[in-house]
Design a protein around this motif. Structure first.
Motif, short mmCIF file in Angstrom:
data_model
loop_
_atom_site.label_atom_id
_atom_site.label_comp_id
_atom_site.label_asym_id
_atom_site.label_seq_id
_atom_site.Cartn_x
_atom_site.Cartn_y
_atom_site.Cartn_z
N ARG A 134 93.69 94.64 8.22
CA ARG A 134 93.27 95.10 6.48
C ARG A 134 94.27 93.50 6.04
O ARG A 134 95.16 93.26 5.74
N VAL A 135 93.58 93.67 5.03
CA VAL A 135 93.84 93.10 3.70
C VAL A 135 94.36 93.42 2.77
O VAL A 135 93.92 94.17 2.13
N ALA A 136 95.38 92.65 1.94
CA ALA A 136 96.60 93.52 1.05
C ALA A 136 96.01 92.92 0.27
O ALA A 136 96.01 91.37 -1.20
N LEU A 137 95.56 93.43 -0.31
CA LEU A 137 94.66 92.91 -1.97
C LEU A 137 94.87 94.75 -2.71
O LEU A 137 94.04 95.21 -2.25
N GLY A 138 95.15 94.64 -3.91
CA GLY A 138 95.54 96.09 -4.82
C GLY A 138 94.02 96.42 -5.30
O GLY A 138 93.47 95.88 -4.78
N PRO A 139 94.05 97.61 -5.98
CA PRO A 139 92.96 98.18 -6.81
C PRO A 139 92.36 97.31 -7.62
O PRO A 139 94.01 96.84 -8.56
N LEU A 140 90.96 96.74 -7.25
CA LEU A 140 90.36 96.09 -8.71
C LEU A 140 89.87 96.23 -10.11
O LEU A 140 89.97 97.73 -9.87
N THR A 141 90.39 96.11 -11.54
CA THR A 141 89.49 96.72 -12.46
C THR A 141 88.35 96.82 -12.47
O THR A 141 87.55 96.00 -11.67
N GLU A 142 88.05 97.45 -13.33
CA GLU A 142 86.67 97.13 -13.08
C GLU A 142 85.34 95.81 -13.91
O GLU A 142 84.74 95.65 -12.84
N ASP A 143 86.55 95.50 -14.04
CA ASP A 143 85.67 93.68 -14.84
C ASP A 143 85.72 92.52 -13.11
O ASP A 143 84.73 91.93 -13.09
N GLN A 144 86.69 92.40 -12.48
CA GLN A 144 87.05 92.37 -11.55
C GLN A 144 86.27 92.59 -10.18
O GLN A 144 85.22 91.87 -9.51
N LEU A 145 85.61 93.71 -10.12
CA LEU A 145 84.77 94.32 -9.18
C LEU A 145 83.20 94.29 -9.94
O LEU A 145 82.61 93.57 -8.65
N TRP A 146 82.95 94.03 -10.73
CA TRP A 146 81.23 93.61 -11.28
C TRP A 146 81.59 91.63 -10.69
O TRP A 146 80.94 91.80 -10.30
N SER A 147 83.10 90.97 -10.96
CA SER A 147 82.41 90.17 -11.04
C SER A 147 82.78 89.42 -9.84
O SER A 147 82.16 88.43 -9.19
N ALA A 148 82.85 90.70 -9.02
CA ALA A 148 82.86 90.64 -6.84
C ALA A 148 81.34 90.57 -6.35
O ALA A 148 81.58 90.37 -5.20
N ARG A 149 80.52 91.15 -7.66
CA ARG A 149 79.21 91.53 -6.81
C ARG A 149 78.44 90.20 -6.80
O ARG A 149 78.56 89.10 -7.28
N LEU A 150 77.90 89.52 -5.60
CA LEU A 150 76.91 88.84 -5.13
C LEU A 150 76.06 88.79 -6.39
O LEU A 150 75.45 89.62 -7.34
N GLY A 151 76.26 86.97 -6.62
CA GLY A 151 74.55 86.35 -7.56
C GLY A 151 73.50 86.25 -7.12
O GLY A 151 73.35 86.06 -6.44
N VAL A 152 72.17 86.50 -7.89
CA VAL A 152 70.61 85.16 -7.60
C VAL A 152 71.40 84.24 -6.81
O VAL A 152 70.93 84.71 -5.51
N ALA A 153 72.31 84.02 -7.20
CA ALA A 153 72.70 81.83 -6.64
C ALA A 153 72.99 82.49 -4.93
O ALA A 153 72.93 81.82 -4.75
N ASP A 154 74.43 83.73 -5.33
CA ASP A 154 74.36 83.94 -3.94
C ASP A 154 73.50 84.60 -2.70
O ASP A 154 73.93 85.07 -1.33
N LEU A 155 71.63 85.10 -2.83
CA LEU A 155 71.14 85.34 -2.15
C LEU A 155 69.96 84.68 -1.31
O LEU A 155 70.28 83.48 -1.92
N PRO A 156 69.22 85.02 -0.97
CA PRO A 156 68.17 83.80 -0.38
C PRO A 156 67.39 84.13 -1.67
O PRO A 156 67.12 84.57 -2.61
N GLY A 157 66.76 82.50 -1.59
CA GLY A 157 65.72 82.88 -2.78
C GLY A 157 64.61 84.00 -3.12
O GLY A 157 64.21 83.77 -2.15
N GLY A 158 64.68 83.98 -4.06
CA GLY A 158 63.68 84.95 -4.68
C GLY A 158 63.87 86.48 -4.28
O GLY A 158 63.51 87.35 -5.01
N ALA A 159 65.05 85.92 -4.01
CA ALA A 159 65.62 87.41 -4.33
C ALA A 159 66.52 88.38 -5.79
O ALA A 159 66.89 86.66 -6.66
N VAL A 160 66.57 89.38 -6.16
CA VAL A 160 66.80 89.85 -7.22
C VAL A 160 67.84 90.87 -7.27
O VAL A 160 68.25 91.47 -6.74
N VAL A 161 68.81 90.56 -8.19
CA VAL A 161 69.91 91.89 -8.47
C VAL A 161 69.01 93.10 -10.17
O VAL A 161 68.96 92.73 -10.88
N GLU A 162 69.77 94.04 -9.06
CA GLU A 162 69.43 95.20 -10.19
C GLU A 162 70.37 95.89 -10.52
O GLU A 162 71.08 96.19 -9.44
N PRO A 163 70.77 96.72 -11.66
CA PRO A 163 71.75 97.51 -11.48
C PRO A 163 71.71 98.84 -11.28
O PRO A 163 69.99 99.39 -10.83
#
Length: 259
Positions: A54-83
């Motif tokens: 198990r990872v020792a990581l406390g509850p993240l804030t909403e800002d931290q959760l949003w920043s933890a998402r993958l961005g387009v640069a993290d995904l295969p070419g041509g991918a998009v991220v939608e809300p």
């Protein structure tokens, strides 16, 4: 774009139930092949690898959760991220849990309300069901996620085989089966929800593959659905990249505990 959400989460299984008996207005589209970590049948106990620490990581804030998402640069070419908005609560799942007590942890995983949340859809390739992975990152009070994970893993492996979900047309029986997924890097359990109806572009039903990953006091819920005949499968590269980003970019220089 960040958005605050308070409604209960639900996965594409609701889409499967809502589409039951409905034909698609659009012509069939080509289905991109997924990198599949799944098996057609539930893995045996002997074949299951030990869960990672198990990872020792406390509850993240909403800002931290949003920043933890993958961005387009993290995904295969041509991918998009939608809300992705959080679906509204649906009483049918509460009734299903009451009718199928052994599946209550599965229902809880599909409908739980985190204290903070970030949701998005990663679209890899054509904008079809099988190319859309919904990712829901949620933070809970200390100790909640490990308990929820343990209950879910036990239900998927040992007790939950079908859910009878009430709909306007009567009960819909949803089959639940464990899906193999190895090397997630954190404790994780995957399962599929198979509806006999709801297919969009091919004969047969609709299936949703779900993976619940426990990252300390946070969880990442991955969801992908498509016609059952197309054998929907989560992409291992996307799942692992998202888990890595959530742990490496937000975790303190701390440690892991055995679990």
């Amino acid at each position: 774009m960040r958005r605050t959400v308070a409604a209960r989460a639900a996965v594409p299984l609701i889409t499967a139930v809502a589409l039951s008996g409905c034909a698609s207005a659009r012509p069939p589209e080509p289905h991109a092949a997924a990198v599949s970590p799944s098996a057609a049948t539930s893995p045996s106990a002997a074949a299951r690898p030990a869960q990672p620490a198990r990872v020792a990581l406390g509850p993240l804030t909403e800002d931290q959760l949003w920043s933890a998402r993958l961005g387009v640069a993290d995904l295969p070419g041509g991918a998009v991220v939608e809300p992705s908005p959080v679906p509204q609560p649906w009483a049918g799942f509460d009734q299903a849990a009451a009718a199928s007590p052994g599946c209550a942890p599965v229902v809880a995983a599909l409908t739980e309300e985190p204290r903070a949340r970030a949701r998005a859809v990663y679209v890899i390739g054509n904008n079809t069901f099988g190319n859309r992975t919904t990712v829901d990152l949620g933070a809970f009070a200390p100790g909640e996620v490990p308990a929820r994970f343990d209950a879910l893993a036990a239900a998927v492996r040992d007790g939950c085989r079908e859910l009878k979900v009430p709909t306007g047309a009567g009960n819909r029986t949803i089959r639940v089966r464990e899906v193999a997924f190895q090397d997630a890097g954190v404790p994780a359990v995957a399962f599929a929800l198979d509806s006999p109806t709801g297919a969009v572009a091919s004969a047969g039903g609709f299936s949703t593959v779900v993976l619940y990953a426990a990252v300390g006091d946070n969880r990442i819920l991955f969801e992908l659905g498509d016609d059952t005949a197309k054998s929907p499968a989560l992409r291992a590269d996307i799942v692992r990249a998202q888990i890595r980003k959530a742990t490496e970019r937000t975790a303190p220089p701390a440690t892991a505990t055995a679990g």
